[in-house]
Design a protein around this motif. Structure first.
Motif, PDB file in Angstrom:
ATOM      1  N   ASP A   1     -43.172 -25.418 -10.134  1.00  0.00           N
ATOM      2  CA  ASP A   1     -42.503 -26.659  -9.764  1.00  0.00           C
ATOM      3  C   ASP A   1     -41.795 -27.221 -10.991  1.00  0.00           C
ATOM      4  O   ASP A   1     -41.850 -26.636 -12.077  1.00  0.00           O
ATOM      5  N   ASP A   2     -41.136 -28.336 -10.803  1.00  0.00           N
ATOM      6  CA  ASP A   2     -40.383 -28.972 -11.883  1.00  0.00           C
ATOM      7  C   ASP A   2     -41.201 -30.134 -12.417  1.00  0.00           C
ATOM      8  O   ASP A   2     -41.165 -31.231 -11.864  1.00  0.00           O
ATOM      9  N   ARG A   3     -41.947 -29.889 -13.471  1.00  0.00           N
ATOM     10  CA  ARG A   3     -42.823 -30.916 -14.035  1.00  0.00           C
ATOM     11  C   ARG A   3     -42.565 -31.036 -15.538  1.00  0.00           C
ATOM     12  O   ARG A   3     -42.019 -30.113 -16.157  1.00  0.00           O
ATOM     13  N   PRO A   4     -42.973 -32.141 -16.158  1.00  0.00           N
ATOM     14  CA  PRO A   4     -42.845 -32.253 -17.617  1.00  0.00           C
ATOM     15  C   PRO A   4     -43.682 -31.183 -18.313  1.00  0.00           C
ATOM     16  O   PRO A   4     -44.745 -30.783 -17.818  1.00  0.00           O
ATOM     17  N   LEU A   5     -43.201 -30.726 -19.449  1.00  0.00           N
ATOM     18  CA  LEU A   5     -43.891 -29.693 -20.210  1.00  0.00           C
ATOM     19  C   LEU A   5     -44.220 -30.182 -21.617  1.00  0.00           C
ATOM     20  O   LEU A   5     -43.418 -30.876 -22.245  1.00  0.00           O
ATOM     21  N   GLU A   6     -45.396 -29.801 -22.099  1.00  0.00           N
ATOM     22  CA  GLU A   6     -45.798 -30.061 -23.465  1.00  0.00           C
ATOM     23  C   GLU A   6     -46.401 -28.788 -24.047  1.00  0.00           C
ATOM     24  O   GLU A   6     -46.924 -27.942 -23.304  1.00  0.00           O
ATOM     25  N   LEU A   7     -46.320 -28.650 -25.357  1.00  0.00           N
ATOM     26  CA  LEU A   7     -46.759 -27.405 -26.001  1.00  0.00           C
ATOM     27  C   LEU A   7     -47.579 -27.723 -27.234  1.00  0.00           C
ATOM     28  O   LEU A   7     -47.202 -28.583 -28.044  1.00  0.00           O
ATOM     29  N   GLU A   8     -48.698 -27.041 -27.388  1.00  0.00           N
ATOM     30  CA  GLU A   8     -49.524 -27.174 -28.587  1.00  0.00           C
ATOM     31  C   GLU A   8     -49.485 -25.883 -29.391  1.00  0.00           C
ATOM     32  O   GLU A   8     -49.752 -24.796 -28.853  1.00  0.00           O
TER      33      GLU A   8
ATOM     34  N   ILE B   1     -48.677 -25.955 -22.371  1.00  0.00           N
ATOM     35  CA  ILE B   1     -48.626 -24.588 -22.901  1.00  0.00           C
ATOM     36  C   ILE B   1     -49.374 -24.591 -24.217  1.00  0.00           C
ATOM     37  O   ILE B   1     -49.043 -25.363 -25.130  1.00  0.00           O
ATOM     38  N   GLY B   2     -50.373 -23.753 -24.337  1.00  0.00           N
ATOM     39  CA  GLY B   2     -51.130 -23.642 -25.579  1.00  0.00           C
ATOM     40  C   GLY B   2     -50.925 -22.282 -26.210  1.00  0.00           C
ATOM     41  O   GLY B   2     -51.032 -21.256 -25.527  1.00  0.00           O
ATOM     42  N   CYS B   3     -50.643 -22.277 -27.508  1.00  0.00           N
ATOM     43  CA  CYS B   3     -50.409 -21.024 -28.238  1.00  0.00           C
ATOM     44  C   CYS B   3     -51.427 -20.907 -29.363  1.00  0.00           C
ATOM     45  O   CYS B   3     -51.561 -21.821 -30.186  1.00  0.00           O
ATOM     46  N   GLU B   4     -52.117 -19.795 -29.394  1.00  0.00           N
ATOM     47  CA  GLU B   4     -53.159 -19.564 -30.402  1.00  0.00           C
ATOM     48  C   GLU B   4     -53.298 -18.058 -30.607  1.00  0.00           C
ATOM     49  O   GLU B   4     -53.507 -17.325 -29.646  1.00  0.00           O
ATOM     50  N   PRO B   5     -53.190 -17.579 -31.850  1.00  0.00           N
ATOM     51  CA  PRO B   5     -53.232 -16.130 -32.068  1.00  0.00           C
ATOM     52  C   PRO B   5     -54.629 -15.524 -32.085  1.00  0.00           C
ATOM     53  O   PRO B   5     -54.758 -14.309 -31.985  1.00  0.00           O
TER      54      PRO B   5
ATOM     55  N   TYR C   1     -47.252 -30.461 -30.189  1.00  0.00           N
ATOM     56  CA  TYR C   1     -48.388 -30.815 -31.041  1.00  0.00           C
ATOM     57  C   TYR C   1     -48.599 -29.734 -32.098  1.00  0.00           C
ATOM     58  O   TYR C   1     -48.609 -28.538 -31.781  1.00  0.00           O
ATOM     59  N   LEU C   2     -48.803 -30.171 -33.332  1.00  0.00           N
ATOM     60  CA  LEU C   2     -49.175 -29.287 -34.434  1.00  0.00           C
ATOM     61  C   LEU C   2     -50.326 -29.967 -35.162  1.00  0.00           C
ATOM     62  O   LEU C   2     -50.123 -30.820 -36.024  1.00  0.00           O
ATOM     63  N   LEU C   3     -51.553 -29.618 -34.792  1.00  0.00           N
ATOM     64  CA  LEU C   3     -52.725 -30.328 -35.268  1.00  0.00           C
ATOM     65  C   LEU C   3     -53.562 -29.446 -36.187  1.00  0.00           C
ATOM     66  O   LEU C   3     -53.999 -28.367 -35.800  1.00  0.00           O
ATOM     67  N   HIS C   4     -53.753 -29.917 -37.398  1.00  0.00           N
ATOM     68  CA  HIS C   4     -54.549 -29.230 -38.406  1.00  0.00           C
ATOM     69  C   HIS C   4     -54.121 -27.768 -38.575  1.00  0.00           C
ATOM     70  O   HIS C   4     -54.928 -26.844 -38.457  1.00  0.00           O
ATOM     71  N   PRO C   5     -52.853 -27.553 -38.851  1.00  0.00           N
ATOM     72  CA  PRO C   5     -52.377 -26.180 -39.090  1.00  0.00           C
ATOM     73  C   PRO C   5     -52.930 -25.636 -40.398  1.00  0.00           C
ATOM     74  O   PRO C   5     -53.382 -26.396 -41.271  1.00  0.00           O
ATOM     75  N   ASP C   6     -52.899 -24.328 -40.537  1.00  0.00           N
ATOM     76  CA  ASP C   6     -53.311 -23.701 -41.786  1.00  0.00           C
ATOM     77  C   ASP C   6     -52.457 -24.280 -42.905  1.00  0.00           C
ATOM     78  O   ASP C   6     -51.229 -24.206 -42.859  1.00  0.00           O
ATOM     79  N   PRO C   7     -53.072 -24.867 -43.948  1.00  0.00           N
ATOM     80  CA  PRO C   7     -52.267 -25.544 -44.973  1.00  0.00           C
ATOM     81  C   PRO C   7     -51.579 -24.611 -45.957  1.00  0.00           C
ATOM     82  O   PRO C   7     -50.657 -25.030 -46.646  1.00  0.00           O
ATOM     83  N   TRP C   8     -52.032 -23.357 -46.043  1.00  0.00           N
ATOM     84  CA  TRP C   8     -51.468 -22.456 -47.057  1.00  0.00           C
ATOM     85  C   TRP C   8     -51.278 -23.219 -48.376  1.00  0.00           C
ATOM     86  O   TRP C   8     -50.155 -23.481 -48.798  1.00  0.00           O
ATOM     87  N   PRO C   9     -52.380 -23.584 -49.026  1.00  0.00           N
ATOM     88  CA  PRO C   9     -52.296 -24.529 -50.153  1.00  0.00           C
ATOM     89  C   PRO C   9     -51.595 -24.007 -51.402  1.00  0.00           C
ATOM     90  O   PRO C   9     -51.107 -24.807 -52.201  1.00  0.00           O
ATOM     91  N   LYS C  10     -51.524 -22.686 -51.588  1.00  0.00           N
ATOM     92  CA  LYS C  10     -50.862 -22.161 -52.782  1.00  0.00           C
ATOM     93  C   LYS C  10     -49.348 -22.275 -52.639  1.00  0.00           C
ATOM     94  O   LYS C  10     -48.781 -22.001 -51.588  1.00  0.00           O
ATOM     95  N   ALA C  11     -48.696 -22.672 -53.725  1.00  0.00           N
ATOM     96  CA  ALA C  11     -47.248 -22.903 -53.691  1.00  0.00           C
ATOM     97  C   ALA C  11     -46.487 -21.661 -53.242  1.00  0.00           C
ATOM     98  O   ALA C  11     -45.486 -21.766 -52.529  1.00  0.00           O
ATOM     99  N   ARG C  12     -46.950 -20.482 -53.651  1.00  0.00           N
ATOM    100  CA  ARG C  12     -46.213 -19.264 -53.290  1.00  0.00           C
ATOM    101  C   ARG C  12     -46.309 -18.949 -51.802  1.00  0.00           C
ATOM    102  O   ARG C  12     -45.567 -18.100 -51.298  1.00  0.00           O
ATOM    103  N   HIS C  13     -47.228 -19.608 -51.099  1.00  0.00           N
ATOM    104  CA  HIS C  13     -47.378 -19.389 -49.662  1.00  0.00           C
ATOM    105  C   HIS C  13     -46.750 -20.506 -48.832  1.00  0.00           C
ATOM    106  O   HIS C  13     -46.905 -20.530 -47.609  1.00  0.00           O
ATOM    107  N   ALA C  14     -46.038 -21.425 -49.481  1.00  0.00           N
ATOM    108  CA  ALA C  14     -45.486 -22.577 -48.765  1.00  0.00           C
ATOM    109  C   ALA C  14     -44.570 -22.164 -47.620  1.00  0.00           C
ATOM    110  O   ALA C  14     -44.487 -22.848 -46.602  1.00  0.00           O
ATOM    111  N   LYS C  15     -43.897 -21.030 -47.769  1.00  0.00           N
ATOM    112  CA  LYS C  15     -42.968 -20.589 -46.719  1.00  0.00           C
ATOM    113  C   LYS C  15     -43.691 -20.211 -45.433  1.00  0.00           C
ATOM    114  O   LYS C  15     -43.052 -20.094 -44.377  1.00  0.00           O
ATOM    115  N   ARG C  16     -45.017 -20.026 -45.499  1.00  0.00           N
ATOM    116  CA  ARG C  16     -45.771 -19.680 -44.299  1.00  0.00           C
ATOM    117  C   ARG C  16     -46.141 -20.905 -43.471  1.00  0.00           C
ATOM    118  O   ARG C  16     -46.644 -20.759 -42.351  1.00  0.00           O
TER     119      ARG C  16
END
Length: 225
Positions: free
Chosen positions: A49-56, A78-82, A125-140
């Protein structure tokens, strides 16, 4: 930093502890019924059907996703989790609450975002994502201009992007990156707006763990301009 492909690779294990028999049955039986289908996506393809959509993006154990879905059954989520263990936990929430307005994707959220029409999402929604704290990993980090370009394209005008973190490095990074964008407006007017969890922002297990460890938690809400 400007290319979603820089974070396309999923690092680390896809599964943690071994699944118990009941969890394995959930994965085998319920996951195929609620999985995001292949091909182009919209509300009709996902829910008929035609309903509002949200994605986490990266729903962890799915408690926030399930709580939002239970509160607003007329909205499609819609929930996405690897990671399989998190997906199985989410399946348990869907089964126990009888939720029929959730679809799950065990994989990269960018793969789903790319298949949705532009201006089709009411919230991301983007809640508590992996912080990748090292500067060289910032692109992740997901809070980079490439992924944010895609999120902005898929949000409808005045759609909302919610970002939560307890990591000071990620907090500073996200504020810097979001502050460079003209397509998002930060809604905070007072410090309590980002220091206190809004009533319609269900708590996650990551947040509870952060609080137990004495960490501050920040709640950022942006509106698509």
């Amino acid at each position: 930093m400007n290319d979603p492909a820089t974070i396309r690779r999923l690092y680390g294990r896809r599964q943690g502890h071994r699944l118990r028999a009941g969890q394995a049955s959930l994965a085998d039986e319920l996951l195929p019924q609620v999985s995001v289908p292949a091909g182009p996506l919209d509300a009709l393809a996902l829910f008929g059907d035609d309903r509002p959509l949200e994605l986490e993006i990266g729903f962890g154990g799915g408690e926030h996703l399930a709580a939002q879905a239970a509160a607003r059954p007329e909205t499609g989520f819609i929930g996405c989790e690897p990671f399989l263990n998190g997906v199985v936990q989410a399946l348990g929430h869907l089964r126990d609450a009888g939720l029929g307005n959730v679809r799950l994707h065990m994989g990269d959220a960018l793969d789903v975002l790319e298949r949705l029409p532009d201006a089709s999402l009411a919230r991301v929604y983007l809640l508590h994502p992996d912080p990748w704290p090292k500067a060289r990993h910032a692109k992740r980090r997901m809070a980079n201009h490439g992924p944010l370009d895609l999120i902005a394209a898929k949000l409808m005008p005045n759609g909302q992007f919610r970002l939560g973190t307890d990591d000071p490095t990620y907090c500073r990074w996200a504020l810097m990156v979001m502050g460079q964008r003209a397509d998002f407006r930060w809604t905070a007017e007072h410090s309590r707006d980002f220091l206190e969890r809004p009533a319609d922002w269900p708590e996650t297990r990551y947040e509870r763990k952060a609080r137990r460890q004495g960490h501050e938690v920040w709640y950022f809400s942006y509106v698509r301009a």
